[in-house]
Design a protein around this motif. Structure first.
Motif, PDB file in Angstrom:
ATOM      1  N   UNK A 227      49.817  55.820  41.102  1.00 11.82           N
ATOM      2  CA  UNK A 227      48.414  56.058  40.803  1.00 11.82           C
ATOM      3  C   UNK A 227      47.577  54.831  41.183  1.00 11.82           C
ATOM      4  N   UNK A 228      46.482  54.997  41.915  1.00  7.68           N
ATOM      5  CA  UNK A 228      45.632  53.846  42.231  1.00  7.68           C
ATOM      6  C   UNK A 228      45.074  53.212  40.960  1.00  7.68           C
ATOM      7  N   UNK A 229      44.943  51.910  40.989  1.00 13.20           N
ATOM      8  CA  UNK A 229      44.400  51.193  39.838  1.00 13.20           C
ATOM      9  C   UNK A 229      43.282  50.267  40.297  1.00 13.20           C
ATOM     10  N   UNK A 230      42.382  49.982  39.378  1.00 14.37           N
ATOM     11  CA  UNK A 230      41.298  49.046  39.641  1.00 14.37           C
ATOM     12  C   UNK A 230      41.701  47.700  39.049  1.00 14.37           C
ATOM     13  N   UNK A 231      41.954  46.725  39.900  1.00  7.10           N
ATOM     14  CA  UNK A 231      42.453  45.414  39.465  1.00  7.10           C
ATOM     15  C   UNK A 231      41.316  44.390  39.512  1.00  7.10           C
ATOM     16  N   UNK A 232      41.332  43.482  38.538  1.00  5.45           N
ATOM     17  CA  UNK A 232      40.271  42.481  38.425  1.00  5.45           C
ATOM     18  C   UNK A 232      40.857  41.173  37.924  1.00  5.45           C
ATOM     19  N   UNK A 233      40.355  40.060  38.452  1.00  6.82           N
ATOM     20  CA  UNK A 233      40.718  38.745  37.926  1.00  6.82           C
ATOM     21  C   UNK A 233      39.621  37.754  38.303  1.00  6.82           C
ATOM     22  N   UNK A 234      39.778  36.532  37.821  1.00  9.27           N
ATOM     23  CA  UNK A 234      38.807  35.471  38.075  1.00  9.27           C
ATOM     24  C   UNK A 234      39.438  34.416  38.971  1.00  9.27           C
ATOM     25  N   UNK A 235      38.689  33.979  39.995  1.00 15.34           N
ATOM     26  CA  UNK A 235      39.207  32.929  40.870  1.00 15.34           C
ATOM     27  C   UNK A 235      38.805  31.552  40.351  1.00 15.34           C
ATOM     28  N   UNK A 236      37.530  31.397  40.020  1.00 10.22           N
ATOM     29  CA  UNK A 236      37.015  30.208  39.361  1.00 10.22           C
ATOM     30  C   UNK A 236      35.947  30.678  38.394  1.00 10.22           C
ATOM     31  N   UNK A 237      35.289  29.766  37.680  1.00  7.53           N
ATOM     32  CA  UNK A 237      34.426  30.190  36.579  1.00  7.53           C
ATOM     33  C   UNK A 237      33.346  31.183  36.986  1.00  7.53           C
ATOM     34  N   UNK A 238      32.798  31.057  38.190  1.00 13.37           N
ATOM     35  CA  UNK A 238      31.707  31.939  38.607  1.00 13.37           C
ATOM     36  C   UNK A 238      32.048  32.751  39.852  1.00 13.37           C
ATOM     37  N   UNK A 239      33.323  32.894  40.153  1.00 16.43           N
ATOM     38  CA  UNK A 239      33.773  33.706  41.289  1.00 16.43           C
ATOM     39  C   UNK A 239      34.890  34.629  40.813  1.00 16.43           C
ATOM     40  N   UNK A 240      34.808  35.908  41.190  1.00 17.67           N
ATOM     41  CA  UNK A 240      35.720  36.921  40.681  1.00 17.67           C
ATOM     42  C   UNK A 240      36.274  37.745  41.838  1.00 17.67           C
ATOM     43  N   UNK A 241      37.403  38.424  41.573  1.00 15.98           N
ATOM     44  CA  UNK A 241      38.079  39.228  42.593  1.00 15.98           C
ATOM     45  C   UNK A 241      38.395  40.597  42.006  1.00 15.98           C
ATOM     46  N   UNK A 242      38.165  41.651  42.798  1.00 17.23           N
ATOM     47  CA  UNK A 242      38.617  42.980  42.378  1.00 17.23           C
ATOM     48  C   UNK A 242      39.039  43.788  43.595  1.00 17.23           C
ATOM     49  N   UNK A 243      39.814  44.831  43.328  1.00 13.78           N
ATOM     50  CA  UNK A 243      40.227  45.751  44.378  1.00 13.78           C
ATOM     51  C   UNK A 243      40.699  47.057  43.782  1.00 13.78           C
ATOM     52  N   UNK A 244      40.382  48.163  44.453  1.00 14.17           N
ATOM     53  CA  UNK A 244      40.871  49.489  44.063  1.00 14.17           C
ATOM     54  C   UNK A 244      42.011  49.829  45.006  1.00 14.17           C
ATOM     55  N   UNK A 245      43.190  50.087  44.435  1.00  6.64           N
ATOM     56  CA  UNK A 245      44.415  50.035  45.225  1.00  6.64           C
ATOM     57  C   UNK A 245      44.734  51.286  46.043  1.00  6.64           C
ATOM     58  N   UNK A 246      43.802  52.223  46.159  1.00  8.87           N
ATOM     59  CA  UNK A 246      44.037  53.346  47.074  1.00  8.87           C
ATOM     60  C   UNK A 246      43.988  52.878  48.528  1.00  8.87           C
TER      61      UNK A 246
END
Length: 398
Positions: A227-246
């Protein structure tokens, strides 16, 4: 402030483009181009440096079933503060334990209950730049200071799955806005009061399936291995990363919600075979049977909602060198315990592919942190591994 942000973003994009052009001359086979103010970096299927191996040495073990201060029942996550003190979220014991970097117990936050400083559904923890603790429960955050003293409750109108806090106290995270029927999964920004102020990205999918039988009503989740998932994390205090795995696209954005970098990997999508579907359906039916729940196989298959292709990844984490580790989805045929990670640098270049025998909670300061549960005794330990070759791992292409 807006002018400063524009200048910062422009400089950052120029640096990325300059680095990408330089790296193309060094033999990198990808492409980089700016489209509408967003740098798009497309990587080839193979990493530039090939396989990466972490040379690991166990450095610390925390856990003792004979001592309540060191006892973990259901450890869910680990966090570090600026002094590298270790915090363990234990949902089974409704508490958070703090240890110093040598593994010595310092204090406990919380107990079972619903009042201030008490937990009823404990999930996750984030530590901000002031070492304040943001503890996630269902539809609320509790905030504690560095000494573990309760500060406030932040009510939430959404179920925040993952979250982080920027330097201004705003919240960012992955939320289920509508988990039933047609689900809406979103990356959102909330203010310090927990109010949604911005939708950064939205994805639509099938949500929880409600099944009515002759005598009972059930809810079935569509989630399974692929199942595709929406992933999220933080790279530094004011920069973030996300991706939808489909698909294989990672997005980097700033504290104003502006996406400034898209990382694409030329991934070969894998169709889900009929045999794989049968394995997944069989596991779901066995799980229901253990709860004495009888649902027709056809209904279970409908609820699982198989797409044409497997999802591309299931987890994203970052290290303090601003590398991004993307955990690939394992095949249901895989019987080993190895996990594969694609490793990118901050500029979006695919540097390495890494294999590990476990999925780490954290990769920080040259160490891996893992929650280990003994299959023989069930004892839970927090294990820290030193990465002996950490200084040899590259962050760019020379």
């Amino acid at each position: 402030k807006l002018q400063d942000l524009f200048v910062f973003t422009l400089i950052f994009l120029i640096l990325i483009l300059f680095n990408a052009c330089s790296q193309q001359k060094s033999g990198w086979q990808g492409t980089a181009e700016e489209v509408d103010g967003v740098m798009i970096v497309t990587n080839p299927i193979d990493p530039f440096y090939g396989e990466l191996t972490f040379e690991l040495e166990e450095d610390l073990s925390i856990g003792n079933e004979q001592d309540d201060k060191y006892l973990f029942y259901r450890a869910r996550s680990i966090a570090l503060d600026s002094d590298v003190n270790i915090y363990v979220v234990d949902s089974g014991n409704y508490r958070i334990q703090k240890f110093n970097r040598q593994g010595k117990y310092i204090y406990t936050v919380g107990r079972k209950g619903q009042g201030p400083g008490e937990f009823s559904r404990l999930y996750d923890l984030y530590i901000d730049s002031q070492n304040f603790l943001y503890v996630r429960e269902y539809r609320r955050l509790q905030v504690f200071n560095e000494s573990g003293k309760f500060v406030k409750v932040i009510p939430l109108n959404v179920n925040l799955v993952d979250f982080a806090v920027d330097t201004e106290g705003n919240l960012f995270g992955n939320a289920d806005l509508q988990p039933i029927d047609n689900a809406v999964r979103a990356i959102i920004k909330l203010n310090s009061k927990g109010e949604i102020v911005q939708d950064i990205a939205k994805y639509f999918d099938l949500g929880i399936k409600i099944i009515v039988t002759a005598d009972r009503t059930f809810t079935l989740s569509p989630n399974h291995t692929y199942t595709p998932s929406l992933c999220f994390t933080q790279m530094e205090r004011d920069v973030f990363v996300f991706g939808y795995s489909s698909g294989y696209i990672l997005n980097l954005f700033d504290k104003n919600g502006k996406i400034f970098l898209k990382i694409i990997k030329d991934e070969l999508l894998q169709p889900i075979s009929q045999k794989e579907k049968e394995i997944i359906i069989g596991k779901a039916l066995k799980s229901l049977a253990r709860g004495n729940i009888k649902i027709p196989r056809k209904k279970v298959k409908e609820a699982l909602h198989f797409r044409k292709y497997r999802s591309c990844f299931e987890k994203i984490i970052t290290d303090d060198s601003q590398r991004i580790y993307v955990q690939k989805v394992k095949s249901v045929f895989d019987e080993d315990d190895d996990y594969t990670f694609d490793v990118f640098n901050r500029d979006g270049l695919f540097l390495y592919q890494l294999s590990l025998s476990f999925s780490p909670e954290l990769i920080q300061n040259g160490f891996l942190y893992d929650i280990f549960t003994s299959q023989d005794s069930g004892e839970v330990k927090i294990i820290r591994y030193k990465i002996k070759n950490w200084d040899q791992i590259k962050t760019g292409i020379n």
